[in-house]
Enzyme design. Sequence first.
Site, short mmCIF file in Angstrom:
data_model
loop_
_atom_site.label_atom_id
_atom_site.label_comp_id
_atom_site.label_asym_id
_atom_site.label_seq_id
_atom_site.Cartn_x
_atom_site.Cartn_y
_atom_site.Cartn_z
N ASN A 1 0.74 51.31 64.69
CA ASN A 1 0.40 51.44 66.01
C ASN A 1 1.91 51.88 66.49
O ASN A 1 2.75 51.58 65.80
CB ASN A 1 -0.32 50.27 66.94
N LYS A 2 2.08 51.93 67.77
CA LYS A 2 3.55 52.46 68.35
C LYS A 2 4.38 51.44 68.14
O LYS A 2 4.21 50.12 68.11
CB LYS A 2 2.99 52.57 70.07
N ARG B 1 1.99 66.09 63.15
CA ARG B 1 2.27 64.55 63.12
C ARG B 1 1.77 63.89 62.04
O ARG B 1 0.35 64.15 61.69
CB ARG B 1 1.75 64.00 64.30
N GLN C 1 5.43 55.38 76.96
CA GLN C 1 3.97 55.54 77.38
C GLN C 1 3.27 54.38 77.90
O GLN C 1 2.52 54.73 78.90
CB GLN C 1 3.36 55.66 75.90
N ARG D 1 -1.55 63.49 73.27
CA ARG D 1 -1.24 62.17 72.37
C ARG D 1 -2.20 61.11 72.51
O ARG D 1 -3.19 61.20 73.04
CB ARG D 1 0.28 61.67 72.67
N GLY D 2 -1.99 60.40 71.50
CA GLY D 2 -3.08 59.01 71.34
C GLY D 2 -4.03 59.64 70.17
O GLY D 2 -4.41 60.77 70.16
N ALA D 3 -4.00 58.73 69.30
CA ALA D 3 -4.76 59.11 68.17
C ALA D 3 -6.31 59.82 68.34
O ALA D 3 -6.36 61.03 67.61
CB ALA D 3 -5.00 57.88 67.17
N ASP E 1 -3.41 53.70 65.14
CA ASP E 1 -3.11 55.03 64.66
C ASP E 1 -3.64 55.29 63.28
O ASP E 1 -3.90 56.47 63.16
CB ASP E 1 -1.63 55.60 64.86
C1 LIG Z 1 -6.02 55.29 71.55
S1 LIG Z 1 -4.35 55.85 71.40
C2 LIG Z 1 -3.92 55.10 69.97
C3 LIG Z 1 -2.05 54.96 69.63
O1 LIG Z 1 -1.76 56.38 69.72
C4 LIG Z 1 -0.36 56.28 70.37
O2 LIG Z 1 0.57 57.00 69.79
P1 LIG Z 1 1.35 58.13 70.45
O3 LIG Z 1 1.56 57.97 71.85
O4 LIG Z 1 2.69 58.54 69.45
O5 LIG Z 1 0.24 59.39 70.22
C5 LIG Z 1 -0.17 54.71 70.50
O6 LIG Z 1 0.39 54.14 69.29
C6 LIG Z 1 -1.55 54.24 70.75
O7 LIG Z 1 -1.58 53.01 70.67
#
Ligand SMILES: CSC[C@H]1O[C@H](OP(=O)(O)O)[C@H](O)[C@@H]1O
Length: 361
Positions: free
Chosen positions: A257-258, A99, A206, A56-58, A247
């Site tokens: 973002n989250k 996603r 997270q 996960r993480g963009a 994101d």
């Molecule tokens: C550098 S990570 C960017 C971003 O991705 C995360 O979303 P997810 O945990 O759902 O993949 C989160 O919004 C981070 O800030």
Amino acid sequence: MGDNNMTATMIQSVTLDDANDTLVILDQTLLPNEKVFLQLKELKDIWDAIYHLKVRGAPAIGIAAGYGMYLGVKASAAATYEEMADDFKRVKEYLGSSRPTAVNLFWALDRMEARFMQEQGKSVSEIKEALRQESEAIRAEDEQVCEQIGEYALSLLQPGWGILTHCNAGAIATAKYGTALAPIYLGEEQGYRFKVYADETRPLLQGARLTAWELHEAGIDVTLICDNMSSIVMKEGKIQAVLVGCDRVAANGDTANKIGTSAVAILAKHYGIPFYVCAPLSTVDLQCATGDDIHIELRPDEEITSKWYEKPMAPEGVNVYNPCFDVTDHEHITAIITQNGIAYPPFADSLLAMFAKKDKE
Ligand SMILES: CSC[C@H]1O[C@H](OP(=O)(O)O)[C@H](O)[C@@H]1O
């Protein structure tokens, strides 16, 4: 910026094991209690890993998608480019359905497709090798991008500052360093000794499970707080800057973002605290004019009602709404920090300038 034992030993959460035809990921759903690496061979397992946030993480999603595209095509029995094109299209559409919000997934898939089209006329084995190279380039470039974001972000911070962050935009969400956490790591190497306050970031935690774990493991001063404590730590003067990841950044600077990020930005504006978005240009989507154009992923009710509890913490049958991102209005963002520099309002112009700088390189 040189590596020292901290950044040199940073965990790599998503890599390719080409010899075994597998994508290797750190299963982030098991952190902080277990550090388990998964070897994913089947496309379905890669899709599942992205959907269930095992990776996960963009940026990390983009890297996984690039490797997934390569592995999907590598498994193709196609004897010609035309036959392989059918397989390529199938794999791209499948991985692209995992996603919807993080643009890096689609950016990586499109980049792999562009490389595939460049290879028309080559042999099947040459095409597969080209796609392997492209997928590795996506990861290697992300590492450099995150370090450059870290250096630009660090130029905005002072030693000893309190930094609030939301969700996890750390090393495990990228090829290395992270985005929002990159300046924290680089600063630690230079004696900045930041005090980081990590929002736990419900519902998937997270911040608690990943950011607090990453920074604590690195020996960095991190304090875990509930999401509803962001205001009091700002009011008490504990926070001098907010750093978050993203994101998808729209052309006008509106940023997905989250979930919960937009509330933090509004609070920061109220308390006069700078709010910085750390954004690889691979996360900036100029096709989205504003945040209204960004598709926000909705996720299962159980992530709110029962995922972390022995018994459901909500009445049976109650309505649940679980958007896992929100959009921070560009007017609540102080600056967007990219690998090519720091973009200030008006973002419609300054973000374009960041891309122009990239093209000149
Ligand atoms: C550098 S990570 C960017 C971003 O991705 C995360 O979303 P997810 O945990 O759902 O993949 C989160 O919004 C981070 O800030």
